[in-house]
Design a protein around this motif. Structure first.
Motif, PDB file in Angstrom:
ATOM      1  N   LEU A 134       0.660  -1.885   0.078  1.00 49.16           N
ATOM      2  CA  LEU A 134      -0.257  -0.204  -0.131  1.00 49.16           C
ATOM      3  C   LEU A 134       1.283   1.154   0.277  1.00 49.16           C
ATOM      4  CD1 LEU A 134      -2.529  -1.074   2.503  1.00 49.16           C
ATOM      5  CD2 LEU A 134      -2.999  -0.547  -0.076  1.00 49.16           C
ATOM      6  N   ALA A 135       1.403   0.933   1.084  1.00 51.63           N
ATOM      7  CA  ALA A 135       2.563   2.108   0.759  1.00 51.63           C
ATOM      8  C   ALA A 135       3.750   2.100  -0.684  1.00 51.63           C
ATOM      9  CB  ALA A 135       4.187   2.193   2.040  1.00 51.63           C
ATOM     10  N   GLU A 136       3.561   2.079  -1.290  1.00 53.81           N
ATOM     11  CA  GLU A 136       4.133   2.351  -2.287  1.00 53.81           C
ATOM     12  C   GLU A 136       3.839   2.296  -3.751  1.00 53.81           C
ATOM     13  OE1 GLU A 136       7.463   1.365  -4.031  1.00 53.81           O
ATOM     14  OE2 GLU A 136       8.122   1.026  -1.365  1.00 53.81           O
ATOM     15  N   ARG A 137       1.831   2.137  -3.667  1.00 54.60           N
ATOM     16  CA  ARG A 137       1.321   2.531  -4.738  1.00 54.60           C
ATOM     17  C   ARG A 137       0.391   3.946  -3.681  1.00 54.60           C
ATOM     18  NH1 ARG A 137      -0.978  -1.441  -8.485  1.00 54.60           N
ATOM     19  NH2 ARG A 137      -1.911   0.112  -8.756  1.00 54.60           N
ATOM     20  N   THR A 138       0.359   4.484  -2.520  1.00 65.57           N
ATOM     21  CA  THR A 138      -0.297   5.233  -2.250  1.00 65.57           C
ATOM     22  C   THR A 138       0.155   6.001  -0.964  1.00 65.57           C
ATOM     23  OG1 THR A 138      -2.212   7.273  -2.074  1.00 65.57           O
ATOM     24  CG2 THR A 138      -2.036   4.550  -1.093  1.00 65.57           C
ATOM     25  N   PRO A 139       0.439   7.165  -0.700  1.00 66.87           N
ATOM     26  CA  PRO A 139       0.578   8.029   0.784  1.00 66.87           C
ATOM     27  C   PRO A 139      -0.778   7.566   1.867  1.00 66.87           C
ATOM     28  CG  PRO A 139       0.622   9.701  -0.458  1.00 66.87           C
ATOM     29  CD  PRO A 139      -0.049   8.661  -1.032  1.00 66.87           C
ATOM     30  N   LEU A 140      -0.536   7.197   2.672  1.00 62.92           N
ATOM     31  CA  LEU A 140      -1.799   6.792   3.518  1.00 62.92           C
ATOM     32  C   LEU A 140      -1.891   6.438   5.229  1.00 62.92           C
ATOM     33  CD1 LEU A 140      -1.753   2.422   4.283  1.00 62.92           C
ATOM     34  CD2 LEU A 140       0.329   3.609   2.702  1.00 62.92           C
ATOM     35  N   ALA A 141      -2.764   6.740   5.708  1.00 64.87           N
ATOM     36  CA  ALA A 141      -2.833   6.399   7.597  1.00 64.87           C
ATOM     37  C   ALA A 141      -2.725   5.168   7.948  1.00 64.87           C
ATOM     38  CB  ALA A 141      -3.920   7.374   7.771  1.00 64.87           C
ATOM     39  N   ILE A 142      -2.350   4.568   9.180  1.00 63.72           N
ATOM     40  CA  ILE A 142      -2.833   3.254   9.453  1.00 63.72           C
ATOM     41  C   ILE A 142      -3.211   3.803  10.521  1.00 63.72           C
ATOM     42  CG2 ILE A 142      -1.664   0.698   9.767  1.00 63.72           C
ATOM     43  CD1 ILE A 142       0.045   1.309   7.444  1.00 63.72           C
ATOM     44  N   LEU A 143      -3.795   3.246  10.696  1.00 66.05           N
ATOM     45  CA  LEU A 143      -4.950   3.142  12.088  1.00 66.05           C
ATOM     46  C   LEU A 143      -4.224   1.443  13.349  1.00 66.05           C
ATOM     47  CD1 LEU A 143      -7.069   4.791  14.740  1.00 66.05           C
ATOM     48  CD2 LEU A 143      -7.988   2.378  13.732  1.00 66.05           C
ATOM     49  N   TYR A 144      -3.669   2.308  14.348  1.00 64.92           N
ATOM     50  CA  TYR A 144      -2.738   0.916  15.572  1.00 64.92           C
ATOM     51  C   TYR A 144      -3.314   1.323  16.179  1.00 64.92           C
ATOM     52  CZ  TYR A 144       0.707   3.513  16.706  1.00 64.92           C
ATOM     53  OH  TYR A 144       2.243   4.626  17.717  1.00 64.92           O
ATOM     54  N   ARG A 145      -3.103   0.156  17.224  1.00 61.83           N
ATOM     55  CA  ARG A 145      -3.076  -0.400  18.380  1.00 61.83           C
ATOM     56  C   ARG A 145      -1.903  -0.445  19.117  1.00 61.83           C
ATOM     57  NH1 ARG A 145      -7.138  -4.363  20.798  1.00 61.83           N
ATOM     58  NH2 ARG A 145      -8.784  -3.538  19.905  1.00 61.83           N
ATOM     59  N   PRO A 146      -1.134   0.630  19.713  1.00 61.89           N
ATOM     60  CA  PRO A 146       0.189   1.174  20.348  1.00 61.89           C
ATOM     61  C   PRO A 146       0.681  -0.539  21.246  1.00 61.89           C
ATOM     62  CG  PRO A 146      -1.551   2.946  21.325  1.00 61.89           C
ATOM     63  CD  PRO A 146      -1.945   1.655  20.957  1.00 61.89           C
ATOM     64  N   PRO A 147       1.351  -0.986  21.096  1.00 59.27           N
ATOM     65  CA  PRO A 147       1.899  -1.989  22.540  1.00 59.27           C
ATOM     66  C   PRO A 147       1.437  -1.103  23.415  1.00 59.27           C
ATOM     67  CG  PRO A 147       3.722  -1.959  20.403  1.00 59.27           C
ATOM     68  CD  PRO A 147       2.842  -0.828  20.199  1.00 59.27           C
ATOM     69  N   GLU A 148       1.983  -1.904  24.255  1.00 57.28           N
ATOM     70  CA  GLU A 148       1.849  -1.620  25.955  1.00 57.28           C
ATOM     71  C   GLU A 148       3.054  -1.058  26.431  1.00 57.28           C
ATOM     72  OE1 GLU A 148       0.697  -4.332  28.767  1.00 57.28           O
ATOM     73  OE2 GLU A 148      -1.569  -4.690  27.831  1.00 57.28           O
ATOM     74  N   SER A 149       3.894  -2.001  25.642  1.00 56.38           N
ATOM     75  CA  SER A 149       5.497  -1.775  26.225  1.00 56.38           C
ATOM     76  C   SER A 149       5.505  -0.433  25.113  1.00 56.38           C
ATOM     77  CB  SER A 149       6.315  -2.715  25.783  1.00 56.38           C
ATOM     78  OG  SER A 149       7.960  -1.815  25.392  1.00 56.38           O
ATOM     79  N   ALA A 150       6.376   0.949  25.692  1.00 58.72           N
ATOM     80  CA  ALA A 150       7.167   1.546  24.892  1.00 58.72           C
ATOM     81  C   ALA A 150       8.473   1.823  24.176  1.00 58.72           C
ATOM     82  CB  ALA A 150       7.707   3.130  25.960  1.00 58.72           C
ATOM     83  N   ILE A 151       8.709   0.513  24.340  1.00 63.11           N
ATOM     84  CA  ILE A 151       9.710   0.081  23.884  1.00 63.11           C
ATOM     85  C   ILE A 151       9.894  -0.847  22.240  1.00 63.11           C
ATOM     86  CG2 ILE A 151      12.014  -1.335  23.546  1.00 63.11           C
ATOM     87  CD1 ILE A 151      12.048  -1.016  26.733  1.00 63.11           C
ATOM     88  N   GLY A 152       8.168  -1.430  22.815  1.00 61.86           N
ATOM     89  CA  GLY A 152       7.841  -2.219  21.120  1.00 61.86           C
ATOM     90  C   GLY A 152       6.851  -0.926  20.414  1.00 61.86           C
TER      91      GLY A 152
END
Length: 312
Positions: A134-152
């Motif tokens: 997808l990123a190769e084809r177009t700019p986009l925004a991806i919704l994600y659930r952040p990991p519990e770990s800030a390092i992750g």
């Protein structure tokens, strides 16, 4: 995020980089060994998979369920190692693993229409490879659930912005301000990627059937589609083969229009249509769906049902 957390995230990336340099044959062997270990030790991945199969596939005979459980664990373990490679290799090299494409005309037509596009990407096949395509084809925004770990989270931000994607991929945390940001992207004719089969927080979704089990399901995708008129497409990278004799795996990219009902004003109708579409995709190749995820922990209010994963 502190400087030390960022640095640790970079260290994790370096370790992933090293793992991603393993030969394909060794990677597959290690994946199979990890799956066997999960099964033998009764690891979380094995226990959750077994419980999900009991809930979603009650008609299977015990031997059939055993076979499917083993296949899911092998696919999951191999994919975990494959993803480390995808995250740390040039995207052009990764995208060469896609040997078939189906439904590209739907994607191109939605972009050309300029009224916004929502890509619903179930946890089926390799969704990280899909993100790169997808990123190769177009700019986009991806919704994600952040990991519990800030390092992750630092690690994920690092790998998903690699390969020149930093300027093309906007990673949106699944939190309060996200909704406004996603509406802005879509209303500007942009593209939004959403994993539609993650369990939302209590109160943030609607219960709808998924493999015959009531599952709390996000209403966000339906609200975005209904209020903006954006096109909704399902997309996934399905594994064609797991690779053998040292060869890399290969994938088929699929893009299909979502049922119109996913944009229904009635949340129950929208989530029912959404789950039915994800279920149909998952049934294509059951071992490639993410059955290691606790999809059914929250139960409908007043149902008297307990969390089905207690004790598993």
């Amino acid at each position: 995020m502190s400087r030390w957390q960022t640095l640790l995230g970079q260290l994790v990336y370096r370790l992933a980089w090293l793992a991603g340099r393993l030969p394909w044959r060794l990677m597959a062997t290690l994946g199979d060994a990890l799956a066997a270990l999960w099964l033998r030790l009764g690891a979380r991945e094995s226990r959750v998979t077994r419980r999900n199969l009991e809930l979603a596939w009650p008609e299977l005979l015990p031997a059939e369920r055993d076979d499917l459980q083993r296949a899911i664990l092998r696919t999951t373990a191999r994919q975990a190692l494959e993803t480390l490679r995808l995250w740390t290799h040039p995207h052009a090299e990764n995208l060469a693993l896609i040997r078939e494409t189906h439904g590209l005309q739907h994607f191109d037509a939605a972009l050309a229409a300029g009224r916004g596009l929502i890509v619903a990407a179930p946890h089926h096949g390799n969704w990280e490879l899909l993100n790169q395509w997808l990123a190769e084809r177009t700019p986009l925004a991806i919704l994600y659930r952040p990991p519990e770990s800030a390092i992750g989270e630092a690690f994920l931000n690092r790998v998903r912005a690699a390969g020149g994607n930093a300027a093309r991929v906007t990673q949106v945390r699944a939190e309060g301000p996200a909704v406004r940001q996603l509406f802005k992207v879509i209303n500007g004719g942009g593209v939004v990627g959403i994993l539609p089969d993650q369990q939302p927080k209590a109160g943030d979704g609607e219960f709808a059937p998924f493999f015959g089990v009531q599952a709390l399901t996000m209403t966000l995708l339906g609200r975005l589609a209904e209020r903006t008129g954006a096109a909704v497409l399902f997309a996934w990278c399905e594994r064609l083969d797991a690779g053998s004799h040292g060869r890399p795996p290969s994938f088929a990219l699929h893009i299909e229009p979502a049922p119109a009902a996913v944009a229904a004003a009635d949340p129950l109708a929208a989530t029912t249509a959404l789950n039915a579409a994800v279920e149909r995709i998952a049934r294509r190749a059951p071992a490639q769906y993410q059955w290691t995820y606790k999809r059914f922990t929250l139960r409908p209010p007043g149902s008297g049902e307990d969390n089905p994963y207690y004790g598993h």
